[in-house]
Motif scaffolding. Structure first.
Motif, PDB file in Angstrom:
ATOM      1  N   ALA A   9      35.282  90.023  51.975  1.00 56.52           N
ATOM      2  CA  ALA A   9      36.471  90.854  51.744  1.00 56.52           C
ATOM      3  C   ALA A   9      37.773  90.144  52.096  1.00 56.52           C
ATOM      4  CB  ALA A   9      36.362  92.148  52.561  1.00 56.52           C
ATOM      5  N   GLU A  10      37.766  89.264  53.082  1.00 57.27           N
ATOM      6  CA  GLU A  10      39.018  88.698  53.561  1.00 57.27           C
ATOM      7  C   GLU A  10      39.680  87.745  52.572  1.00 57.27           C
ATOM      8  OE1 GLU A  10      38.578  86.624  57.224  1.00 57.27           O
ATOM      9  OE2 GLU A  10      37.016  85.282  56.477  1.00 57.27           O
ATOM     10  N   VAL A  11      38.976  87.361  51.514  1.00 59.69           N
ATOM     11  CA  VAL A  11      39.635  86.529  50.499  1.00 59.69           C
ATOM     12  C   VAL A  11      40.749  87.303  49.795  1.00 59.69           C
ATOM     13  CG1 VAL A  11      37.534  85.183  50.139  1.00 59.69           C
ATOM     14  CG2 VAL A  11      38.009  87.128  48.630  1.00 59.69           C
ATOM     15  N   PHE A  12      40.713  88.640  49.888  1.00 61.65           N
ATOM     16  CA  PHE A  12      41.748  89.466  49.278  1.00 61.65           C
ATOM     17  C   PHE A  12      42.918  89.734  50.230  1.00 61.65           C
ATOM     18  CE2 PHE A  12      37.775  90.598  47.069  1.00 61.65           C
ATOM     19  CZ  PHE A  12      38.148  90.349  45.765  1.00 61.65           C
ATOM     20  N   VAL A  13      42.847  89.205  51.444  1.00 60.00           N
ATOM     21  CA  VAL A  13      43.915  89.368  52.431  1.00 60.00           C
ATOM     22  C   VAL A  13      44.806  88.137  52.403  1.00 60.00           C
ATOM     23  CG1 VAL A  13      44.437  89.657  54.893  1.00 60.00           C
ATOM     24  CG2 VAL A  13      42.416  90.761  53.898  1.00 60.00           C
ATOM     25  N   PRO A  14      46.127  88.301  52.365  1.00 56.41           N
ATOM     26  CA  PRO A  14      47.011  87.132  52.427  1.00 56.41           C
ATOM     27  C   PRO A  14      46.671  86.258  53.630  1.00 56.41           C
ATOM     28  CG  PRO A  14      48.273  89.097  51.912  1.00 56.41           C
ATOM     29  CD  PRO A  14      46.879  89.556  52.229  1.00 56.41           C
ATOM     30  N   ARG A  15      46.697  84.949  53.442  1.00 57.10           N
ATOM     31  CA  ARG A  15      46.235  84.030  54.475  1.00 57.10           C
ATOM     32  C   ARG A  15      46.958  84.243  55.802  1.00 57.10           C
ATOM     33  NH1 ARG A  15      43.017  79.814  54.111  1.00 57.10           N
ATOM     34  NH2 ARG A  15      43.068  79.950  51.840  1.00 57.10           N
ATOM     35  N   GLU A  16      48.256  84.500  55.744  1.00 59.46           N
ATOM     36  CA  GLU A  16      49.018  84.644  56.986  1.00 59.46           C
ATOM     37  C   GLU A  16      48.665  85.924  57.752  1.00 59.46           C
ATOM     38  OE1 GLU A  16      51.453  86.536  53.683  1.00 59.46           O
ATOM     39  OE2 GLU A  16      50.248  84.708  53.951  1.00 59.46           O
ATOM     40  N   GLN A  17      48.000  86.864  57.092  1.00 60.51           N
ATOM     41  CA  GLN A  17      47.618  88.116  57.750  1.00 60.51           C
ATOM     42  C   GLN A  17      46.196  88.086  58.318  1.00 60.51           C
ATOM     43  OE1 GLN A  17      48.128  91.508  55.194  1.00 60.51           O
ATOM     44  NE2 GLN A  17      50.358  91.347  55.139  1.00 60.51           N
ATOM     45  N   ARG A  18      45.426  87.073  58.001  1.00 58.55           N
ATOM     46  CA  ARG A  18      43.994  87.113  58.323  1.00 58.55           C
ATOM     47  C   ARG A  18      43.727  87.135  59.829  1.00 58.55           C
ATOM     48  NH1 ARG A  18      41.644  83.057  53.560  1.00 58.55           N
ATOM     49  NH2 ARG A  18      42.432  84.354  51.840  1.00 58.55           N
ATOM     50  N   GLU A  19      44.399  86.304  60.591  1.00 55.92           N
ATOM     51  CA  GLU A  19      44.166  86.319  62.030  1.00 55.92           C
ATOM     52  C   GLU A  19      44.662  87.614  62.664  1.00 55.92           C
ATOM     53  OE1 GLU A  19      44.340  83.143  65.632  1.00 55.92           O
ATOM     54  OE2 GLU A  19      46.264  83.573  64.672  1.00 55.92           O
ATOM     55  N   PRO A  20      45.888  88.090  62.334  1.00 52.08           N
ATOM     56  CA  PRO A  20      46.309  89.390  62.877  1.00 52.08           C
ATOM     57  C   PRO A  20      45.372  90.541  62.510  1.00 52.08           C
ATOM     58  CG  PRO A  20      48.211  88.226  62.006  1.00 52.08           C
ATOM     59  CD  PRO A  20      47.001  87.426  61.613  1.00 52.08           C
ATOM     60  N   VAL A  21      44.829  90.524  61.295  1.00 49.44           N
ATOM     61  CA  VAL A  21      43.881  91.582  60.907  1.00 49.44           C
ATOM     62  C   VAL A  21      42.660  91.552  61.812  1.00 49.44           C
ATOM     63  CG1 VAL A  21      42.241  92.308  59.126  1.00 49.44           C
ATOM     64  CG2 VAL A  21      44.588  91.770  58.496  1.00 49.44           C
ATOM     65  N   LEU A  22      42.107  90.369  62.034  1.00 50.71           N
ATOM     66  CA  LEU A  22      40.915  90.251  62.869  1.00 50.71           C
ATOM     67  C   LEU A  22      41.197  90.704  64.299  1.00 50.71           C
ATOM     68  CD1 LEU A  22      39.590  86.813  61.590  1.00 50.71           C
ATOM     69  CD2 LEU A  22      38.471  89.026  61.298  1.00 50.71           C
ATOM     70  N   ALA A  23      42.333  90.278  64.843  1.00 52.88           N
ATOM     71  CA  ALA A  23      42.678  90.670  66.213  1.00 52.88           C
ATOM     72  C   ALA A  23      42.895  92.172  66.320  1.00 52.88           C
ATOM     73  CB  ALA A  23      43.926  89.913  66.672  1.00 52.88           C
ATOM     74  N   TRP A  24      43.540  92.752  65.328  1.00 52.26           N
ATOM     75  CA  TRP A  24      43.823  94.186  65.337  1.00 52.26           C
ATOM     76  C   TRP A  24      42.543  95.001  65.224  1.00 52.26           C
ATOM     77  CZ3 TRP A  24      46.463  98.066  66.749  1.00 52.26           C
ATOM     78  CH2 TRP A  24      46.482  99.263  66.068  1.00 52.26           C
ATOM     79  N   MET A  25      41.659  94.627  64.321  1.00 51.03           N
ATOM     80  CA  MET A  25      40.412  95.356  64.176  1.00 51.03           C
ATOM     81  C   MET A  25      39.541  95.182  65.421  1.00 51.03           C
ATOM     82  SD  MET A  25      40.764  96.970  61.423  1.00 51.03           S
ATOM     83  CE  MET A  25      41.674  96.919  59.860  1.00 51.03           C
ATOM     84  N   ALA A  26      39.585  93.997  66.032  1.00 47.36           N
ATOM     85  CA  ALA A  26      38.843  93.786  67.276  1.00 47.36           C
ATOM     86  C   ALA A  26      39.398  94.659  68.395  1.00 47.36           C
ATOM     87  CB  ALA A  26      38.901  92.314  67.677  1.00 47.36           C
ATOM     88  N   LEU A  27      40.717  94.841  68.422  1.00 46.85           N
ATOM     89  CA  LEU A  27      41.318  95.724  69.426  1.00 46.85           C
ATOM     90  C   LEU A  27      40.851  97.164  69.224  1.00 46.85           C
ATOM     91  CD1 LEU A  27      43.283  96.544  71.666  1.00 46.85           C
ATOM     92  CD2 LEU A  27      45.117  96.562  69.951  1.00 46.85           C
ATOM     93  N   LEU A  28      40.878  97.643  67.993  1.00 54.19           N
ATOM     94  CA  LEU A  28      40.423  99.013  67.732  1.00 54.19           C
ATOM     95  C   LEU A  28      38.947  99.178  68.084  1.00 54.19           C
ATOM     96  CD1 LEU A  28      42.214  99.911  64.370  1.00 54.19           C
ATOM     97  CD2 LEU A  28      42.844 100.582  66.698  1.00 54.19           C
ATOM     98  N   GLN A  29      38.170  98.142  67.884  1.00 52.30           N
ATOM     99  CA  GLN A  29      36.759  98.211  68.275  1.00 52.30           C
ATOM    100  C   GLN A  29      36.620  98.360  69.784  1.00 52.30           C
ATOM    101  OE1 GLN A  29      33.493  95.978  66.262  1.00 52.30           O
ATOM    102  NE2 GLN A  29      33.519  94.734  68.131  1.00 52.30           N
ATOM    103  N   GLU A  30      37.430  97.616  70.537  1.00 51.59           N
ATOM    104  CA  GLU A  30      37.381  97.733  71.993  1.00 51.59           C
ATOM    105  C   GLU A  30      37.745  99.147  72.437  1.00 51.59           C
ATOM    106  OE1 GLU A  30      36.434  95.260  74.329  1.00 51.59           O
ATOM    107  OE2 GLU A  30      35.684  94.520  72.397  1.00 51.59           O
ATOM    108  N   LEU A  31      38.762  99.714  71.806  1.00 55.06           N
ATOM    109  CA  LEU A  31      39.232 101.053  72.200  1.00 55.06           C
ATOM    110  C   LEU A  31      38.207 102.131  71.833  1.00 55.06           C
ATOM    111  CD1 LEU A  31      42.991 100.816  71.122  1.00 55.06           C
ATOM    112  CD2 LEU A  31      42.015 100.424  73.397  1.00 55.06           C
ATOM    113  N   THR A  32      37.662 102.067  70.637  1.00 50.58           N
ATOM    114  CA  THR A  32      36.709 103.100  70.219  1.00 50.58           C
ATOM    115  C   THR A  32      35.376 102.950  70.949  1.00 50.58           C
ATOM    116  OG1 THR A  32      36.164 101.748  68.270  1.00 50.58           O
ATOM    117  CG2 THR A  32      37.769 103.504  67.971  1.00 50.58           C
ATOM    118  N   ASP A  33      34.963 101.729  71.245  1.00 56.97           N
ATOM    119  CA  ASP A  33      33.740 101.546  72.037  1.00 56.97           C
ATOM    120  C   ASP A  33      33.912 102.156  73.423  1.00 56.97           C
ATOM    121  OD1 ASP A  33      32.401 100.284  70.024  1.00 56.97           O
ATOM    122  OD2 ASP A  33      32.435  98.287  70.917  1.00 56.97           O
ATOM    123  N   ALA A  34      35.101 101.969  74.000  1.00 59.67           N
ATOM    124  CA  ALA A  34      35.358 102.549  75.324  1.00 59.67           C
ATOM    125  C   ALA A  34      35.347 104.072  75.266  1.00 59.67           C
ATOM    126  CB  ALA A  34      36.707 102.047  75.861  1.00 59.67           C
ATOM    127  N   ALA A  35      35.901 104.629  74.196  1.00 57.61           N
ATOM    128  CA  ALA A  35      35.993 106.088  74.082  1.00 57.61           C
ATOM    129  C   ALA A  35      34.642 106.735  73.824  1.00 57.61           C
ATOM    130  CB  ALA A  35      36.969 106.458  72.966  1.00 57.61           C
TER     131      ALA A  35
END
Length: 231
Positions: free
Chosen positions: A24-50
């Motif tokens: 799926a990430e081939v459809f994400v602009p290259r400059e957004q790929r690392e921020p997307v991964l970090a952001w989704m990883a953050l939401l995973q940490e928060l929802t796992d905690a909840a």
């Protein structure tokens, strides 16, 4: 462990749950790929905690830590490795911090589908505003985000995910399957930022196969991602 290794460990944990993202990430602009991964990883940490674990207290403590951490990000202070990528963005981190008590409260089994979505309202609002700043505008994003989060709960913390109404209708043995079916109908892929649409497209593909946690094959992931990118 170096800062980069620590960051990679959280991103790798998210990728392990979403192996389809490599397609799926081939459809994400290259400059957004690392921020997307970090952001989704953050939401995973928060929802796992909840939602994770049989005892809510460790998760509550972790969410309390995250409240302080996110408040620090708004002042230029960070401790968590994910902050290396995200903290420098001028996003309303204090709004996300303020929403975490309601995320903690969403651990309680919802009454019905509408209640399941409503429980996440404050969190969804914060997530939508941050994603708009990080990845671009998207009208109607809140419906996509809410359904996406409910899928995450069903996939990784299914114990109390199905609403009471679904439980009463389908019974203990059939509640998860019925809630999977209902979410498959209710998860849109249009109106949000492209990264969110892509993730929702993958989630819907999983739900339609009747297995919320099971990754879809690469060709199906490519088709779902292409359609979501065009929405």
């Amino acid at each position: 462990m170096s800062d980069q290794e620590a960051l990679d460990s959280f991103i790798d944990k998210w990728r392990a749950r979403w192996p389809e993202w490599s397609v799926a990430e081939v459809f994400v602009p290259r400059e957004q790929r690392e921020p997307v991964l970090a952001w989704m990883a953050l939401l995973q940490e928060l929802t796992d905690a909840a939602w994770g674990g049989s005892d809510p207290r460790p998760g509550e403590a972790k969410l309390g830590w995250w409240v302080e951490e996110l408040q620090g990000w708004s002042r230029g202070i960070r401790r968590h490795p994910l902050g290396q990528v995200l903290q420098k963005s001028p996003a309303p981190w204090t709004q996300l911090a303020a929403s975490l008590p309601s995320l903690r409260g969403s651990r309680e089994r919802p009454v019905d589908a509408e209640d399941a979505f409503a429980q996440l309202g404050t969190v969804v609002e914060a997530v939508a505003v941050i994603e708009q700043g990080l990845f671009g505008a998207g009208s109607g994003a809140r419906d996509v985000i809410a359904a996406n989060l409910l899928h995450l709960r069903l996939a990784h913390h299914p114990g109390d995910a199905a609403p009471l109404q679904v439980l009463a209708m389908a019974g203990e043995g059939g509640a998860i399957a019925e809630w999977t079916r209902q979410l498959a109908v209710r998860i849109p892929t249009h109106g949000a930022t492209r990264p969110r649409r892509l993730l929702a497209g993958l989630a819907r593909a999983r739900l339609r196969r009747g297995e919320a946690v099971q990754p879809v094959p690469a060709l199906q992931a490519l088709w779902a991602s292409w359609r979501a990118a065009r929405d």
